[in-house]
Design an enzyme around this catalytic site. Structure first.
Site, PDB file in Angstrom:
ATOM      1  N   HIS A 102      33.892 -12.687  31.989  1.00  0.00           N
ATOM      2  CA  HIS A 102      34.733 -12.955  33.151  1.00  0.00           C
ATOM      3  C   HIS A 102      36.131 -12.002  32.971  1.00  0.00           C
ATOM      4  CE1 HIS A 102      32.540 -16.753  32.847  1.00  0.00           C
ATOM      5  NE2 HIS A 102      32.858 -16.994  33.998  1.00  0.00           N
ATOM      6  N   ASP A 105      38.335 -13.547  30.344  1.00  0.00           N
ATOM      7  CA  ASP A 105      37.756 -13.701  28.973  1.00  0.00           C
ATOM      8  C   ASP A 105      38.066 -12.490  27.817  1.00  0.00           C
ATOM      9  OD1 ASP A 105      36.095 -15.749  29.818  1.00  0.00           O
ATOM     10  OD2 ASP A 105      34.454 -14.462  30.014  1.00  0.00           O
ATOM     11  N   GLU A 233      25.085 -16.607  41.725  1.00  0.00           N
ATOM     12  CA  GLU A 233      24.420 -17.556  40.686  1.00  0.00           C
ATOM     13  C   GLU A 233      24.667 -19.041  41.308  1.00  0.00           C
ATOM     14  OE1 GLU A 233      25.972 -17.012  36.644  1.00  0.00           O
ATOM     15  OE2 GLU A 233      25.925 -19.446  36.320  1.00  0.00           O
ATOM     16  N   GLU A 269      20.363 -19.544  36.675  1.00  0.00           N
ATOM     17  CA  GLU A 269      20.562 -20.371  35.238  1.00  0.00           C
ATOM     18  C   GLU A 269      19.970 -21.427  35.471  1.00  0.00           C
ATOM     19  OE1 GLU A 269      24.631 -20.382  33.928  1.00  0.00           O
ATOM     20  OE2 GLU A 269      24.278 -22.483  33.114  1.00  0.00           O
ATOM     21  N   HIS A 272      21.653 -24.864  35.758  1.00  0.00           N
ATOM     22  CA  HIS A 272      21.943 -25.060  37.234  1.00  0.00           C
ATOM     23  C   HIS A 272      20.769 -25.488  38.026  1.00  0.00           C
ATOM     24  CE1 HIS A 272      25.503 -22.248  36.638  1.00  0.00           C
ATOM     25  NE2 HIS A 272      25.536 -23.115  35.673  1.00  0.00           N
ATOM     26  N   ASP A 297      20.653 -16.586  33.463  1.00  0.00           N
ATOM     27  CA  ASP A 297      21.377 -16.943  32.661  1.00  0.00           C
ATOM     28  C   ASP A 297      20.578 -17.978  31.806  1.00  0.00           C
ATOM     29  OD1 ASP A 297      23.608 -15.665  33.420  1.00  0.00           O
ATOM     30  OD2 ASP A 297      24.729 -17.426  33.788  1.00  0.00           O
ATOM     31  N   ASP A 308      26.268 -29.831  33.007  1.00  0.00           N
ATOM     32  CA  ASP A 308      26.034 -28.549  32.420  1.00  0.00           C
ATOM     33  C   ASP A 308      26.278 -28.326  31.001  1.00  0.00           C
ATOM     34  OD1 ASP A 308      24.989 -25.963  32.928  1.00  0.00           O
ATOM     35  OD2 ASP A 308      26.902 -25.233  33.886  1.00  0.00           O
ATOM     36  N   ASP A 310      24.733 -26.638  28.900  1.00  0.00           N
ATOM     37  CA  ASP A 310      24.552 -25.126  28.461  1.00  0.00           C
ATOM     38  C   ASP A 310      24.203 -24.896  27.044  1.00  0.00           C
ATOM     39  OD1 ASP A 310      25.551 -23.910  30.748  1.00  0.00           O
ATOM     40  OD2 ASP A 310      27.585 -23.691  30.111  1.00  0.00           O
ATOM     41  N   ASP A 340      24.046 -17.619  28.643  1.00  0.00           N
ATOM     42  CA  ASP A 340      25.043 -18.476  29.053  1.00  0.00           C
ATOM     43  C   ASP A 340      25.059 -19.937  28.391  1.00  0.00           C
ATOM     44  OD1 ASP A 340      27.270 -19.738  30.401  1.00  0.00           O
ATOM     45  OD2 ASP A 340      26.671 -19.299  32.484  1.00  0.00           O
TER      46      ASP A 340
END
Ligand code: XUL
Ligand code: CO
Length: 441
Positions: A102, A105, A233, A269, A272, A297, A308, A310, A340
């Site tokens: 991003h 980031d 996404e 993802e 998700h 992802d 989530d 991850d 991700d």
């Protein structure tokens, strides 16, 4: 140049029986699977936010638990530069060919957009410079238009037009730097594009504005000549209760309704999809059959939790099904497998970042090998075509070719009586799948 992960050297393939935790057991980058190298099939990417930004924080421990080799650096721009170095070292040691970020980031936000963009330019120059002597590339860039408090009510779906404008300015810049760094895709994840209550929400205007925003992005992509894929996404919830990009089906419908379906593909993802009540494979399949599977992802959720998480993907069934879809679409073009995924709060040492990625890369390498055998042996597809064989001849063929309507079908049924149905054989197919999963086939 500083070395941040001194205790780790290049991770090599040592085979399934190796006891060396810093080695690949299944990911053998140059090994050919169906004539193509594993690394070309898989196109792994490191997620900048989880690997270099995340601190193992949670709602009950906002300070985080992580120990990182750059913790001693206090100046925000020095820290940003250190993370660029750490990113390249990390990717090179793992042999991961891509990373994703991003905008926020890679460079910290300043007091004004002008100042923030200046900071971005400074870091982009550092990344560009480092790319000159590295094989590591940018898979995709995106915008963080959800973290800052100005985006509390959304970005392109905010009630406030100035926030819409701010988000547009941010995407404009993020798309420009993604292009400058040779990024192959640009991702739109909804962030706070959704709502909490209809008591304060004009849903129609918000959805129309989301379409307007995406249209502007398409136009700007053309204007600057960015040839990367634009990806959406989907995610059903978190942070908002109702996220507009709920799942692949919702997004596909939205894109079609707004004449944007030729301009966007999907970044699916795993976690998700499961939050939306689907399997990972369901969303991948739906995207694939609509020619909209752009990138993935790669992570996994915890089926007992409703958020989530991850996690790094280690479930071989899921990685097999995912690679099955990728192989069936003829492989990635510009997309890839972006981790991700974040290490757990209790896995707080820098070395855990390596273990997490090695686990994910090995799981996807296994998934690739298994899926390619399944495709090669034509196991399930053969069963599926036989299961639907009634549509190849007779009345089935006429239905498919649009030659009959309700009247003809009534006449057919009156003449032919009760249909003979066949067993779906789910349990048999699952046990055949297990033969492939354990490597017996
Ligand atoms: C959030 C998420 C994001 C996107 C990029 O759940 O997955 O990190 O991948 O914004
Ligand atoms: Co994601």
């Amino acid at each position: 140049m500083s070395e941040y992960f001194k205790e780790v050297s290049k991770i090599e393939y040592e085979g399934p029986k190796s006891d060396n935790p810093l080695s690949f057991k299944f990911y053998n980058p140059d090994e050919k699977i169906n004539g193509k190298k594993m690394k070309e099939h898989l196109r792994f990417a490191v997620a900048y936010w989880h690997t270099f930004q995340a601190r193992g924080a949670d709602p009950f421990g906002a300070d985080g638990s992580a120990i990182r080799p750059w913790d001693h650096i206090t100046d925000p721009m020095d820290l940003a530069k250190a993370k660029v170095e750490a990113n390249f070292e990390f990717c090179e040691k793992l042999g991961v060919p891509f990373f994703c970020f991003h905008d926020r980031d890679i460079a910290p936000e300043a007091d004004t957009l002008k100042e923030t963009n200046k900071r971005l330019d400074e870091i982009v120059a550092v990344i560009k410079d480092r790319m000159k002597d590295s094989d590591v590339k940018l898979l995709w860039g995106t915008t963080n238009a959800f973290g800052h408090r100005r985006f509390t009510n959304g970005a392109s779906t905010s009630n406030n037009a100035s926030v819409f404008a701010y988000a547009a300015a941010q995407v404009k810049k993020a798309m420009e730097i993604t292009m400058e760094l040779g990024g192959q895709n640009y991702v739109f994840w909804g962030g706070r594009e959704g709502y909490e209550t209809l008591l304060n929400t004009d849903m129609k205007l918000e959805l129309d504005n989301l379409a307007r925003f995406l249209r502007m992005a398409v136009e700007y992509r053309k204007e600057i000549g960015f040839d990367g894929q634009l990806l959406i996404e989907p995610k059903p919830k978190e942070p908002t209760k109702h996220q507009y990009d709920f799942d692949t089906a919702t997004v596909l419908g939205f894109l079609k309704e707004n004449g944007l379906d030729k301009d966007f593909k999907m970044n699916i993802e795993a976690n998700h999809a499961t939050l939306a009540g689907h399997t990972f494979q369901h969303d991948l399949r739906l995207a694939r059959i609509n020619n909209a599977l752009g990138s993935i992802d790669a992570n996994q959720g915890d089926m007992l939790l409703g958020w989530d998480t991850d996690q790094f993907p280690t479930n071989i069934y899921d990685t097999t099904f995912a690679m099955y879809e990728v192989i069936k679409m003829g492989g990635f073009t510009k997309g890839g497998l972006n981790f991700d995924a974040k290490v757990r709060r209790a896995s707080f040492e820098p070395i855990d970042l390596f273990y997490g990625h090695i686990a994910g890369m090995d799981a996807f390498a296994q998934g690739l090998k298994i899926a390619s055998r399944i495709v090669e042996d034509d196991v399930f597809d053969k069963f599926i075509s036989e299961r639907y064989a009634s549509y190849n001849t007779g009345i089935g063929k006429e239905i498919v070719e649009g030659k009959v309507g309700f009247k003809e079908l009534e006449a057919y049924t009156l003449e032919n009586g009760e249909p003979e149905i066949t067993s779906g054989r789910q349990e048999l197919l699952e046990s055949i799948l297990n033969q492939y999963i354990i490597g017996a086939k």
